[in-house]
Design a protein around this motif. Structure first.
Motif, PDB file in Angstrom:
ATOM      1  N   LEU A 163       0.848  -1.191   0.000  1.00  0.00           N
ATOM      2  CA  LEU A 163       0.000   0.000   0.000  1.00  0.00           C
ATOM      3  C   LEU A 163       0.883   1.240   0.000  1.00  0.00           C
ATOM      4  CD1 LEU A 163      -2.693   1.544   0.353  1.00  0.00           C
ATOM      5  CD2 LEU A 163      -2.455   1.184   2.823  1.00  0.00           C
ATOM      6  N   LEU A 164       0.736   2.062  -1.030  1.00  0.00           N
ATOM      7  CA  LEU A 164       1.452   3.334  -1.092  1.00  0.00           C
ATOM      8  C   LEU A 164       0.631   4.389  -0.368  1.00  0.00           C
ATOM      9  CD1 LEU A 164       3.752   5.144  -2.197  1.00  0.00           C
ATOM     10  CD2 LEU A 164       2.298   5.563  -4.197  1.00  0.00           C
ATOM     11  N   ARG A 166       6.325   7.676 -10.983  1.00  0.00           N
ATOM     12  CA  ARG A 166       7.627   6.996 -10.949  1.00  0.00           C
ATOM     13  C   ARG A 166       7.707   6.035  -9.766  1.00  0.00           C
ATOM     14  NH1 ARG A 166       9.715  12.173 -11.964  1.00  0.00           N
ATOM     15  NH2 ARG A 166      10.738  12.256  -9.930  1.00  0.00           N
ATOM     16  N   ILE A 167       7.165   6.439  -8.619  1.00  0.00           N
ATOM     17  CA  ILE A 167       7.196   5.561  -7.443  1.00  0.00           C
ATOM     18  C   ILE A 167       6.378   4.304  -7.695  1.00  0.00           C
ATOM     19  CG2 ILE A 167       6.422   5.361  -5.047  1.00  0.00           C
ATOM     20  CD1 ILE A 167       7.180   8.288  -4.668  1.00  0.00           C
ATOM     21  N   ILE A 168       5.199   4.465  -8.279  1.00  0.00           N
ATOM     22  CA  ILE A 168       4.335   3.314  -8.540  1.00  0.00           C
ATOM     23  C   ILE A 168       4.997   2.343  -9.514  1.00  0.00           C
ATOM     24  CG2 ILE A 168       2.151   2.625  -9.610  1.00  0.00           C
ATOM     25  CD1 ILE A 168       0.924   5.162  -8.442  1.00  0.00           C
ATOM     26  N   SER A 169       5.644   2.874 -10.545  1.00  0.00           N
ATOM     27  CA  SER A 169       6.264   2.008 -11.546  1.00  0.00           C
ATOM     28  C   SER A 169       7.501   1.291 -11.018  1.00  0.00           C
ATOM     29  CB  SER A 169       6.634   2.828 -12.786  1.00  0.00           C
ATOM     30  OG  SER A 169       7.619   3.794 -12.464  1.00  0.00           O
ATOM     31  N   CYS A 191       6.238  -1.681  -7.651  1.00  0.00           N
ATOM     32  CA  CYS A 191       5.195  -2.708  -7.800  1.00  0.00           C
ATOM     33  C   CYS A 191       4.053  -2.495  -6.802  1.00  0.00           C
ATOM     34  CB  CYS A 191       5.786  -4.105  -7.627  1.00  0.00           C
ATOM     35  SG  CYS A 191       6.966  -4.561  -8.906  1.00  0.00           S
ATOM     36  N   ILE A 192       3.515  -1.296  -6.760  1.00  0.00           N
ATOM     37  CA  ILE A 192       2.452  -0.941  -5.820  1.00  0.00           C
ATOM     38  C   ILE A 192       1.161  -1.666  -6.188  1.00  0.00           C
ATOM     39  CG2 ILE A 192       1.091   0.965  -4.893  1.00  0.00           C
ATOM     40  CD1 ILE A 192       4.042   1.040  -4.109  1.00  0.00           C
ATOM     41  N   THR A 193       0.450  -2.180  -5.180  1.00  0.00           N
ATOM     42  CA  THR A 193      -0.833  -2.843  -5.426  1.00  0.00           C
ATOM     43  C   THR A 193      -2.020  -1.994  -4.993  1.00  0.00           C
ATOM     44  OG1 THR A 193      -0.611  -3.979  -3.299  1.00  0.00           O
ATOM     45  CG2 THR A 193       0.127  -5.162  -5.256  1.00  0.00           C
ATOM     46  N   ASN A 194      -1.838  -1.122  -3.995  1.00  0.00           N
ATOM     47  CA  ASN A 194      -2.919  -0.251  -3.522  1.00  0.00           C
ATOM     48  C   ASN A 194      -2.368   1.149  -3.266  1.00  0.00           C
ATOM     49  OD1 ASN A 194      -3.563  -3.162  -2.064  1.00  0.00           O
ATOM     50  ND2 ASN A 194      -5.338  -2.228  -3.023  1.00  0.00           N
ATOM     51  N   GLU A 197      12.852  -7.230  -1.730  1.00  0.00           N
ATOM     52  CA  GLU A 197      13.639  -6.335  -2.577  1.00  0.00           C
ATOM     53  C   GLU A 197      13.233  -6.518  -4.027  1.00  0.00           C
ATOM     54  OE1 GLU A 197      18.294  -5.235  -3.518  1.00  0.00           O
ATOM     55  OE2 GLU A 197      17.772  -6.713  -1.994  1.00  0.00           O
ATOM     56  N   LYS A 198      12.929  -5.446  -4.694  1.00  0.00           N
ATOM     57  CA  LYS A 198      12.409  -5.493  -6.055  1.00  0.00           C
ATOM     58  C   LYS A 198      13.544  -5.570  -7.072  1.00  0.00           C
ATOM     59  CE  LYS A 198       9.606  -2.947  -9.318  1.00  0.00           C
ATOM     60  NZ  LYS A 198      10.642  -2.966 -10.335  1.00  0.00           N
ATOM     61  N   THR A 199      13.313  -6.382  -8.120  1.00  0.00           N
ATOM     62  CA  THR A 199      14.264  -6.441  -9.214  1.00  0.00           C
ATOM     63  C   THR A 199      14.253  -5.114  -9.961  1.00  0.00           C
ATOM     64  OG1 THR A 199      13.836  -8.800  -9.461  1.00  0.00           O
ATOM     65  CG2 THR A 199      14.908  -7.678 -11.303  1.00  0.00           C
TER      66      THR A 199
END
Length: 476
Positions: free
Chosen positions: A244-245, A269-272, A275-278, A374-376
């Motif tokens: 959740l952002l 940019r943050i969402i991309s 990997c934000i879901t909400n 940790e996101k790729t």
């Protein structure tokens, strides 16, 4: 006599009601001249106190000799400063240490510590958390004016009333806080506190946001660049394998449309990249008459167009319909899902703001937080891009028009925005994983082309702010 008593009681009751109303009524200043005089005096008083610190709960000498008491206080203060001082810097020596208030044998009086410069006092305040290891009962604060003390008292009352609601998330805009106010003074003991304070500690009022999240949730702050003139926070809250952002934002009245565009671009940019879901964005956007429209802009106002483009591009909804006393909605709530239970908070009625009524809402969360993964990272594949078209696009871009009326910082940000837009349109992205083969995103050429066209139309609108470009974007 018996007839007059009920009338007298009624009169007393009416007078008590009027007196109570006068107590709660804010003082109206007669004119701008008086208000300006107050602001000038307040700033002058803050500057006079800027090199001072207040120190509490320092043991006081019981000697009858004043020089012994003064020497004792100086030794105590020097020991405290030695604990706080940064190991890379020398210990700042105060030029004056005095006790204030009437002497009491069972309670040490506060100390005013005066330094030779504002920077020395500022550096001590930055490192004051080191006190806890050796002096857990001693506390430090800035030397505040009466106006600042009254504001802090009001803020504590507001936060205390919020705590009675047992909230998981607290969003506050226009906190008026700065580095001189510590998190511990706010009384939010069961919350992780995230703040974005106003830049100058000498401004009398305005600015600053605070986001408090219950400690039972796993959350981190997302570091971002700043945007001139506005205050905002981004945090990532993990729950039930979802992300959740959260964002709390304050945009002052009459802010240039560039700042709105820069904030919207930052959210994208943050969402991309996470990997934000909400998504839940709450704040004071100061867009009087804002109307959310799915298919077309509600007015010719540039800020309205920017906001509508932003929420439509990310498929968000503006959920708040609670109006202020002028029938405007200045506090907006953007979410990926529709929230229908937003209402005025009755528990905050004693400190009600006519322009910004306090709000309560229920956003469904589970109590099973997960560990951050940790996101790729996503990277540009410059081996698969059309350099000729990219160069043509840049050569046809009117940089002079884009930089018009912008200061150096804003123009630099605008330049990077154009470069990022160019890369997004003409350069393929891929996920970089050192343990696996590199996989190009969106392998379907038709889908990839459609996404690029949508992005290009959206970016073109943000660069031009024209209705024609907005319609081109919305029809894709």
């Amino acid at each position: 006599m018996s007839v007059e008593l009920p009338e007298l009681k009624l009169l007393i009751k009416k007078l008590l009601v009027e007196v109570e109303g006068l107590k709660n009524c804010p003082i109206q200043r007669p004119n701008n001249e008086v208000c300006n005089e107050f602001i000038i005096n307040e700033i002058s008083e803050r500057n006079r106190r800027a090199a001072n610190l207040m120190c509490y709960n320092v043991i006081e000498s019981d000697s009858n000799q004043s020089d012994v008491r003064i020497a004792h206080d100086r030794d105590q203060v020097n020991n405290i400063l030695a604990t706080i001082a940064d190991s890379t810097n020398s210990i700042p020596l105060p030029i004056k240490v005095i006790r204030i208030g009437r002497y009491q044998s069972n309670k040490p009086r506060p100390l005013i510590i005066t330094f030779g410069s504002i920077s020395e006092a500022f550096n001590i305040m930055k490192n004051k958390t080191k006190l806890l290891s050796r002096y857990p009962t001693v506390s430090l604060s800035s030397d505040r004016t009466q106006y600042q003390r009254d504001h802090m008292k009001k803020l504590r009352e507001e936060l205390a009333s919020l705590l009675t609601l047992d909230c998981d998330l607290l969003f506050l805009s226009e906190t008026w806080l700065n580095i001189n106010y510590s998190d511990e003074e706010l009384g939010l003991v069961n919350y992780n506190i995230f703040r974005a304070d106003r830049e100058s500690s000498h401004e009398v009022r305005g600015g600053g946001v605070l986001l408090a999240i219950n400690i039972k949730y796993n959350c981190i702050r997302i570091p971002t660049e700043s945007i001139a003139g506005i205050d905002f926070i981004f945090t990532l809250l993990n729950y039930n394998n979802s992300k959740l952002l959260l964002s709390c934002v304050y945009i002052p009245p009459n802010t240039h449309d560039y700042s709105y565009t820069a904030y919207c671009e930052l959210v994208e940019r943050i969402i991309s990249s996470h990997c934000i879901t909400n998504i839940l964005i709450i704040g004071d956007f100061n867009i009087p008459g804002f109307m959310w429209s799915i298919n077309e802009p509600s007015s010719n106002n540039i800020v309205n167009l920017v906001a509508n483009s932003f929420i439509n591009y990310l498929d968000l909804k503006q959920c708040n319909n609670v109006t202020n006393h002028r029938q405007d909605i200045l506090d907006l709530i953007f979410s990926d899902s529709l929230i229908n239970n937003i209402r005025k908070s009755l528990s905050l009625t004693p400190i009600f703001d006519a322009y910004h009524p306090p709000l309560e809402l229920i956003y469904p969360l589970t109590t099973s937080p997960v560990t951050l993964i940790e996101k790729t990272p996503i990277m540009y594949n410059f081996n698969s891009c059309n350099f000729d078209e990219m160069c043509t696009f840049l050569s046809e871009t009117d940089f002079i028009h884009n930089f018009k009326n912008l200061n150096l910082a804003a123009a630099t940000s605008k330049f990077y925005e154009i470069i990022r837009h160019t890369f997004d349109v003409y350069v393929t992205k891929f996920k970089f994983n050192p343990n696996h083969n590199q996989n190009i995103l969106w392998k379907d050429p038709v889908l990839r082309n459609l996404i690029q066209l949508k992005k290009q139309a959206h970016k073109q609108f943000k660069l031009s702010n024209s209705q024609h470009d907005y319609f081109s974007f919305s029809e894709l």
